[in-house]
Design a protein around this motif. Structure first.
Motif, PDB file in Angstrom:
ATOM      1  N   HIS A 448       6.197  -5.233  25.858  1.00  0.00           N
ATOM      2  CA  HIS A 448       5.234  -4.184  25.514  1.00  0.00           C
ATOM      3  C   HIS A 448       3.810  -4.749  25.527  1.00  0.00           C
ATOM      4  O   HIS A 448       2.889  -4.166  26.114  1.00  0.00           O
ATOM      5  CB  HIS A 448       5.587  -3.623  24.129  1.00  0.00           C
ATOM      6  N   THR A 449       3.674  -5.953  24.886  1.00  0.00           N
ATOM      7  CA  THR A 449       2.346  -6.590  24.833  1.00  0.00           C
ATOM      8  C   THR A 449       1.869  -6.933  26.241  1.00  0.00           C
ATOM      9  O   THR A 449       0.712  -6.727  26.590  1.00  0.00           O
ATOM     10  CB  THR A 449       2.416  -7.889  23.988  1.00  0.00           C
ATOM     11  N   GLU A 450       2.805  -7.458  27.056  1.00  0.00           N
ATOM     12  CA  GLU A 450       2.442  -7.859  28.419  1.00  0.00           C
ATOM     13  C   GLU A 450       1.957  -6.658  29.220  1.00  0.00           C
ATOM     14  O   GLU A 450       1.005  -6.746  29.994  1.00  0.00           O
ATOM     15  CB  GLU A 450       3.642  -8.504  29.111  1.00  0.00           C
ATOM     16  N   LYS A 451       2.610  -5.540  29.002  1.00  0.00           N
ATOM     17  CA  LYS A 451       2.216  -4.313  29.692  1.00  0.00           C
ATOM     18  C   LYS A 451       0.773  -3.967  29.337  1.00  0.00           C
ATOM     19  O   LYS A 451      -0.060  -3.681  30.194  1.00  0.00           O
ATOM     20  CB  LYS A 451       3.155  -3.180  29.247  1.00  0.00           C
ATOM     21  N   LYS A 452       0.493  -4.069  28.024  1.00  0.00           N
ATOM     22  CA  LYS A 452      -0.849  -3.747  27.517  1.00  0.00           C
ATOM     23  C   LYS A 452      -1.880  -4.723  28.115  1.00  0.00           C
ATOM     24  O   LYS A 452      -2.943  -4.329  28.586  1.00  0.00           O
ATOM     25  CB  LYS A 452      -0.821  -3.871  25.983  1.00  0.00           C
ATOM     26  N   ILE A 453      -1.491  -6.029  28.114  1.00  0.00           N
ATOM     27  CA  ILE A 453      -2.402  -7.062  28.647  1.00  0.00           C
ATOM     28  C   ILE A 453      -2.640  -6.833  30.143  1.00  0.00           C
ATOM     29  O   ILE A 453      -3.766  -6.907  30.622  1.00  0.00           O
ATOM     30  CB  ILE A 453      -1.804  -8.472  28.415  1.00  0.00           C
ATOM     31  N   ASN A 454      -1.552  -6.532  30.871  1.00  0.00           N
ATOM     32  CA  ASN A 454      -1.672  -6.362  32.324  1.00  0.00           C
ATOM     33  C   ASN A 454      -2.571  -5.196  32.696  1.00  0.00           C
ATOM     34  O   ASN A 454      -3.300  -5.255  33.672  1.00  0.00           O
ATOM     35  CB  ASN A 454      -0.294  -6.209  32.973  1.00  0.00           C
ATOM     36  N   ILE A 455      -2.501  -4.142  31.898  1.00  0.00           N
ATOM     37  CA  ILE A 455      -3.389  -2.990  32.172  1.00  0.00           C
ATOM     38  C   ILE A 455      -4.844  -3.440  32.053  1.00  0.00           C
ATOM     39  O   ILE A 455      -5.682  -3.157  32.912  1.00  0.00           O
ATOM     40  CB  ILE A 455      -3.078  -1.815  31.206  1.00  0.00           C
ATOM     41  N   ALA A 456      -5.114  -4.210  30.969  1.00  0.00           N
ATOM     42  CA  ALA A 456      -6.487  -4.692  30.758  1.00  0.00           C
ATOM     43  C   ALA A 456      -6.877  -5.683  31.863  1.00  0.00           C
ATOM     44  O   ALA A 456      -8.003  -5.668  32.362  1.00  0.00           O
ATOM     45  CB  ALA A 456      -6.583  -5.360  29.399  1.00  0.00           C
ATOM     46  N   ARG A 457      -5.926  -6.544  32.262  1.00  0.00           N
ATOM     47  CA  ARG A 457      -6.202  -7.533  33.308  1.00  0.00           C
ATOM     48  C   ARG A 457      -6.499  -6.851  34.637  1.00  0.00           C
ATOM     49  O   ARG A 457      -7.419  -7.243  35.355  1.00  0.00           O
ATOM     50  CB  ARG A 457      -4.989  -8.458  33.496  1.00  0.00           C
ATOM     51  N   GLU A 458      -5.716  -5.825  34.958  1.00  0.00           N
ATOM     52  CA  GLU A 458      -5.860  -5.163  36.255  1.00  0.00           C
ATOM     53  C   GLU A 458      -7.251  -4.569  36.448  1.00  0.00           C
ATOM     54  O   GLU A 458      -7.724  -4.434  37.563  1.00  0.00           O
ATOM     55  CB  GLU A 458      -4.790  -4.084  36.448  1.00  0.00           C
TER      56      GLU A 458
END
Length: 1269
Positions: A448-458
């Protein structure tokens, strides 16, 4: 005493009957003096014995007297004891009986208790087993399905293991040197082979997952390995391959990973030229620690051979290896890594066999991910920290799960007793169970956290993508010039500073826009500084196109159409051009862009609107005018550039500037001016500053001036043999005490360049004011490491007369102007400076300017001025300047000394004769309109006048026609496009749909279809016999047919082999590979070029092959042609010589030496002539460059605007017998086979009549060309 038993009686004497009385009787005897042993012994031994006995008996009685009553008492007591003992025995008997009965009762009791305990234990055990069984059933119930499936899967895997292992070993052994795409193709090919041989293997086998666990992959990532697929595969080969790895690592990615990976194992870093290299190698072998040999070249030290080949000798339990002349132990833990910075090193097969070569070059996607990490780290550091922490915890959890599962399985497997009785197993199971739940919980949280981080990273992906594009563009520039080497480290510094220094903004999208702008500008300025002028526009254009390609504003097809045009098309195979005024190459370009959607109907529009297109095309600057047929509105700037590039190659650069400004911004349209102070400010003590030299550029004066301004000591040395010692001392001193060192022409001491780099890198302390400046010419072997760590800059002389004159007069002082009182001195000085500028500037016009581009430099100018000074000092004031002397010295000696070509010498002497005469000293003299000689003796007057000159010069100033600028612009554009094409990655074709191979295959088929058949030698012989085999012209024909036959044979063989190689029937050799690349790029393969002729494109070359062949076959079959196409000969000089021989033989008494060629310019085209001349030859197909022709009079006139080459009518060339010289009123015009006017291309000369002075055409650079392609 005589009795024999007397002694016995004495011995058995009843001692108890002795009483007191007896002893008293004996007492008197005892008291006698002589009653002792001594006396008795003297008398007799027996007496002594008796005496002794009597005394003893008396003594016995004295003791016995007390003992006797005691004995009596004893007897009494013993009798009483006996009675008591009898009573005791009876009592004990009774006790024994009682105890026996007790024991029997106790035994019965114990048995009962034991039985009870046994029953209790059995009940407890049963309960425990029930609980354990329940736990086991619950615990392993979840695993049952998985393990059953896995067991089944493993069983199947065992069946496929042979194929899988074969693929994995093949991958480890062979895939290292290739890029990702090729590796995938290779593995797929192997899979097809396995399928065809019915060897079972896993479909879609992931070799990485097969050989490495995910936890190890995560660990590698944390150690700094880029997480793209290629890098992971590389790490896999490094760790699993049997041979020691050799990493092709231009960006140091692999080296950084190895350093981190082996950090805890005391990694030793060395290089082949390190003074302790052997020691390092021996230490690492014998201690058992890893060794990294960095930055090797294309050779390895032979001392490594035994180590690389693992020629280890077993000695007991220890392995040994011979290193050079020494035997070393090989301890466990030794590992050898080798890295090179060379991007494409040609390693020998021996090195490839000994090592595992791995291509660690960074990939575009891999770099993008790394850069994304860097952006996020600086922009959203909390997010990135969270991501890394998350990554670590997931990795640890996965590893822990793996360990627990392995432990559980091993316990299940090795448990000797019943599973329900193994309590430890139950504990492991419970821990595994709870950990699994905990880990799964963490994994779901982390997902879940990775999903959140990846959205911000993208969100920041655009910045990373731009960075990746820019970096790879910089890397591509090293293919343009070997000196343009930049390291990833340098790029990352710019990348990081762009993020930290650019303006902040709370709005993410605005912030990203700011970073993109800043980053692009920084990279552009940094790279521009290190490029030559001719490559600056090229780099900016490539940058604009690459960025637009990534944004999908332009397509790959459009990009390829722009750089290639219609070069690979065959003029005879495309739609015929509708109008004669359209050039062949223009039409081919238009046919090519017609394939694009945007221009799908352009050919029809041109056909239907000829007038509009012609008016537009003939405009001086068509890019500034409105494009016909509504294209002005419908096309954006890039598509207009495509159209301009197709119609008017000379305007490509101008339109490209517009496109750059539109795509990147107005500041990219302006040149970058070198600011040496800013460059210095950017550097630090360990950063060398390298100036890449060009003709006439030397930054030494500017560096000296800057050192004075900054109050630094500057030590300079010009490198060469034996200067290394001086340079070494200078560097040592300056590193310790501060100061600058300037090593000029370091390319003359390349080994020292490497040494200097090592000195700087290895020095423990370097004074903060230390700087090292190097100047070098381009050199293939220049150390890449030094280029990558340095700040590079170029310092080219300025372009144009104003800039060049300004530079010359910057070095002239007022005292120098006042050197001579003679009035001729200032104008002569100015005229020599003007001549110096013009001869240099003419170079840019290529063969029109000079046949050979000479390196005229400051030394020529200084020597010429020195001569003028000496001449004026010795001059007789009455006679004045001796102009013939001045002309001779300048035209034949000072500048002429460099000139090797006769026609260039003629041009140079023409310049001197036109300018250096009395007219020069008259007021109002002009070199060209607007270019006067200032009438002043004041330096400032000269500087002001020079500043008032035009910024750009028309070609007429240099004696050329205005059209020369078009040629210059076309050549510039061609240079840019050819360079862009040459640096394109070779697998680029696949992006545009069809692969390179399929494109070339269909091209080869098409060419083979049109290829003329081989000549039949018997038919040729027969034809020559018929025409007269020994006639000079027919001998010439036979030689030409031999050569064309060779070309046809080679073309056929190459094309046939190429088709077979593409099909995979034969091996694709290096020669075939280069032929494939050349044909894809529409270039002529080298093997064809060597035995044939030059041409601009493959299409034109092939058309010419067909036309040449047609001329020879026609000559063979139908006899001597009426008109000869001179371009179609391999040896046109031989053709003219054969004609002279024919004429000489026809006239009796003529000698070949005195027979000279004459010519007549006719008014005919080749179609008008139905028969040949009686003597001599008609030739057609020549082009006039630099002038036009008056068809009516046959005289030279000025060229028409935009007409670069004028097609000549038929020329009648004949021979006469004369010893008279040439008419000076005629212009002797050289003929060249190709536009490059070199001695090898020279055919001969013909004479033109002219109304101008022939000198005028000499300055114009007028020549005839057999071919203009």
């Amino acid at each position: 005493m005589a009795s024999t038993t007397f002694l016995l009686q004495l011995q058995n004497y009843p001692k108890d009957i002795i009483n007191n009385e007896m002893v008293e009787f004996l007492q008197p005897y005892f008291e006698m003096e002589d009653y002792n042993m001594d006396t008795a012994k003297r008398v007799c031994g027996d007496v002594a014995g008796l005496l002794s006995w009597t005394k003893a008996m008396a003594f016995f009685h004295s003791v016995n007297r007390e003992v006797l009553p005691l004995k009596a008492n004893l007897t009494l007591q013993e009798a009483r004891l006996k009675v008591a003992m009898e009573d005791l025995a009876a009592a004990e008997q009774q006790l024994e009986e009682r105890e026996q009965s007790l024991r029997e009762v106790k035994e019965q009791y114990d048995k009962a208790v034991l039985e009870k305990q046994r029953l209790t234990d059995a009940a407890n055990s049963c309960l425990r087993k029930m609980n354990t069984a329940t736990t086991l059933i619950n615990g392993l119930g979840g695993e049952k399905v998985r393990w059953t499936d896995q067991s089944k899967e493993f069983k199947e895997q065992l069946g496929r293991l042979v194929g899988d292992v074969l693929l994995a070993t093949g991958f480890l052994s062979y895939c290292g040197p290739y890029n990702q795409e090729f590796r995938a193709n290779l593995v797929n090919t192997w899979m097809d082979i396995l399928k065809s041989k019915s060897i079972p293997f896993t479909l879609n086998l992931n070799i990485t997952n097969m050989l490495v666990e995910s936890a190890t992959l995560s660990e590698w990532t944390l150690q700094g390995l880029p997480n793209d697929e290629l890098s992971v595969q590389n790490a896999l080969i490094v760790t699993k391959s049997r041979s020691y790895p050799l990493l092709i690592d231009p960006q140091n990615q692999g080296k950084m990973w190895i350093k981190n990976k082996e950090a805890n194992n005391s990694l030793q870093i060395t290089s082949l030229n390190h003074k302790y290299f052997r020691t390092h190698l021996e230490d690492c072998l014998s201690i058992g620690k890893p060794l990294l040999i960095e930055d090797i070249d294309i050779e390895l030290d032979p001392v490594l051979d035994n180590v690389l080949e693992k020629n280890f000798i077993k000695s007991g339990s220890i392995e040994k290896v011979i290193v050079g002349d020494k035997e070393c132990d090989v301890m466990k833990g030794f590992m050898l890594y080798i890295t090179t910075k060379l991007p494409n090193p040609p390693y020998s097969p021996e090195i490839s066999a000994k090592t595992s070569i791995i291509d660690f070059t960074v990939t575009m996607l891999g770099l993008e991910d790394q850069l994304l990490g860097r952006v996020i780290l600086m922009e959203k550091s909390d997010l990135e920290a969270e991501r890394v922490a998350l990554f670590e915890s997931v990795m640890q959890n996965q590893r822990r799960m793996k360990e627990l599962e392995t432990n559980l399985l091993s316990r299940l497997n090795s448990s000797e007793c019943s599973l329900v009785e193994d309590e430890e197993l139950i504990n492991v199971l419970q821990v595994t169970k709870s950990t699994a739940e905990e880990v799964n919980q963490k994994l779901s949280v982390s997902a879940h956290t990775e999903k959140k981080i990846n959205i911000a990273r993208e969100e920041f992906r655009a910045v990373a993508a731009r960075g990746s594009i820019l970096y790879f563009l910089i890397v591509e520039m090293s293919n343009v010039n070997v000196m343009y080497q930049n390291s990833l480290k340098q790029f990352l510094i710019i990348f990081d500073s762009s993020i930290t220094k650019s303006e902040k903004s709370p709005d993410t999208m605005e912030r990203i826009r700011i970073i993109l702008q800043y980053l692009t500008k920084e990279v552009w300025a940094f790279t521009q500084r290190s490029l030559y002028e001719r490559h600056k526009a090229l780099f900016t254009l490539m940058m604009a196109m690459k960025i637009d390609l990534q944004k999908a504003i332009i397509t790959h097809e459009e990009f390829m159409a722009f750089i290639k045009g219609g070069a690979s098309l065959d003029l005879n195979a495309v739609t015929p051009k509708p109008f004669r005024w359209i050039l062949d190459i223009t039409w081919l370009n238009l046919v090519e862009i017609n394939k694009l959607k945007t221009f799908s109907d352009i050919l029809i529009k041109i056909e239907n609107n000829e007038r509009e297109w012609r008016i537009w095309y003939e405009k001086e600057k068509p890019e500034e005018e409105e494009i016909p047929c509504g294209y002005q509105k419908s096309l954006d700037v890039f598509r207009k550039l495509l159209l301009i590039r197709s119609w008017s190659p000379d305007r490509t650069v101008s339109q490209a500037r517009k496109y750059i400004i539109d795509s990147l911004g107005p500041e990219y349209g302006e040149p970058c001016i070198l600011d040496l102070e800013a460059t210095w400010a950017e550097s630090e003590a360990r950063t060398p500053l390298i100036c890449i030299l060009s003709i006439g550029s030397d930054p030494s004066p500017q560096i000296s001036a800057l050192a004075k301004v900054k109050d630094m000591t500057l030590k300079a040395v010009s490198m060469g043999q034996g200067q290394e010692v001086v340079a070494r001392d200078m560097i040592d001193w300056s590193m310790a005490n501060g100061g600058w060192v300037l090593l000029q022409n370091i390319h003359l001491s390349l080994p020292f360049a490497t040494e200097a780099m090592t000195m700087i890198v290895d020095a423990e302390t370097v004074h903060e004011n230390f700087r090292i400046w190097l100047t070098t010419e381009v050199h293939e072997q220049f150390p890449i490491g030094l280029l990558q760590m340095a700040i590079k800059f170029t310092n080219e002389p300025p372009q144009g007369i104003r800039a060049s004159m300004k530079r010359t007069y910057q070095n002239i002082t007022q005292d120098y102007l006042d050197y001579s009182a003679q009035s001729q001195w200032p104008p002569l000085l100015y005229a020599v400076a003007f001549l110096h500028t013009v001869v240099q500037e003419r170079r840019k016009f290529g063969p029109l300017g000079w046949n050979v581009p000479y390196e005229f430099n400051q030394a020529d100018f200084a020597a010429s001025v020195q001569f003028i000074q000496n001449h004026l000092d010795d001059m007789d004031p009455k006679k004045g300047v001796s102009w013939p002397t001045v002309c001779y010295m300048l035209g034949e000696v000072q500048y002429g000394g460099r000139v090797t070509d006769d026609f260039d010498k003629r041009l140079l002497t023409t310049f001197t004769q036109v300018w250096f005469c009395d007219v020069l000293l008259r007021p109002g003299f002009e070199f060209y309109k607007g270019y006067k000689v200032p009438q002043t003796r004041n330096l400032q007057g000269y500087v002001d006048y020079i500043n008032s000159l035009p910024a750009t010069d028309t070609p007429e100033v240099f004696g050329l026609h205005g059209n020369a600028d078009i040629t210059y612009q076309i050549n510039t554009a061609k240079g840019i496009l050819d360079t862009i094409l040459s640096v394109q990655p070779k697998e680029g074709g696949s992006q545009g749909g069809e692969t390179r191979e399929s494109v070339v295959y269909s091209l080869a088929e098409d060419m083979l279809e049109k290829l003329p058949p081989q000549y039949n030698s018997f038919e040729v012989k027969e034809a020559l016999q018929r025409m007269g085999a020994l006639l000079p012209m027919n001998i010439f024909l036979r030689q030409e047919i031999d050569r064309i036959q060779k070309v046809i044979k080679e073309v056929k063989s190459t094309l046939s082999d190429l088709k077979l190689a593409i099909d995979g029937t034969i091996v694709m050799s290096q020669g075939l590979r280069s032929a494939l690349d050349a044909m894809y790029d529409a270039r002529i393969p080298d093997r064809w070029q060597k035995i044939s002729w030059e041409s601009a494109t493959l299409g034109f070359w092939y058309t010419e092959l067909l036309e040449r062949d047609a001329q020879f076959r026609n000559w063979c079959n139908n006899g001597k042609p009426n008109v000869f196409w001179m371009t179609g000969f391999f040896n046109p000089q031989g053709f003219l010589t054969a004609m002279r021989q024919d004429v000489t033989r026809a006239h009796k008494g003529w000698a070949l030496d005195s027979v000279v060629l004459q010519n007549l310019i006719t008014r005919y085209n080749k179609e008008d002539l139905k028969e040949g001349p009686a003597e001599g030859v008609y030739v057609h197909g020549l082009f006039l460059e630099g002038a036009g022709l008056d068809r009516r009079t046959g005289k030279l006139i000025e060229s028409k605007p935009k007409v670069l080459y004028e097609m000549m009518p038929v020329i009648y060339i004949y021979a006469i017998n004369t010893t008279a010289g040439k008419d000076p009123k005629l212009y002797e015009c050289p003929i060249y086979r190709k536009p490059q006017r070199t001695d090898q291309k020279y055919v001969g000369s013909i004479d033109f009549e002219t109304d101008h002075n022939p000198r005028h055409w000499t300055l114009r650079g007028v020549a005839l060309l057999c071919d203009i392609k």
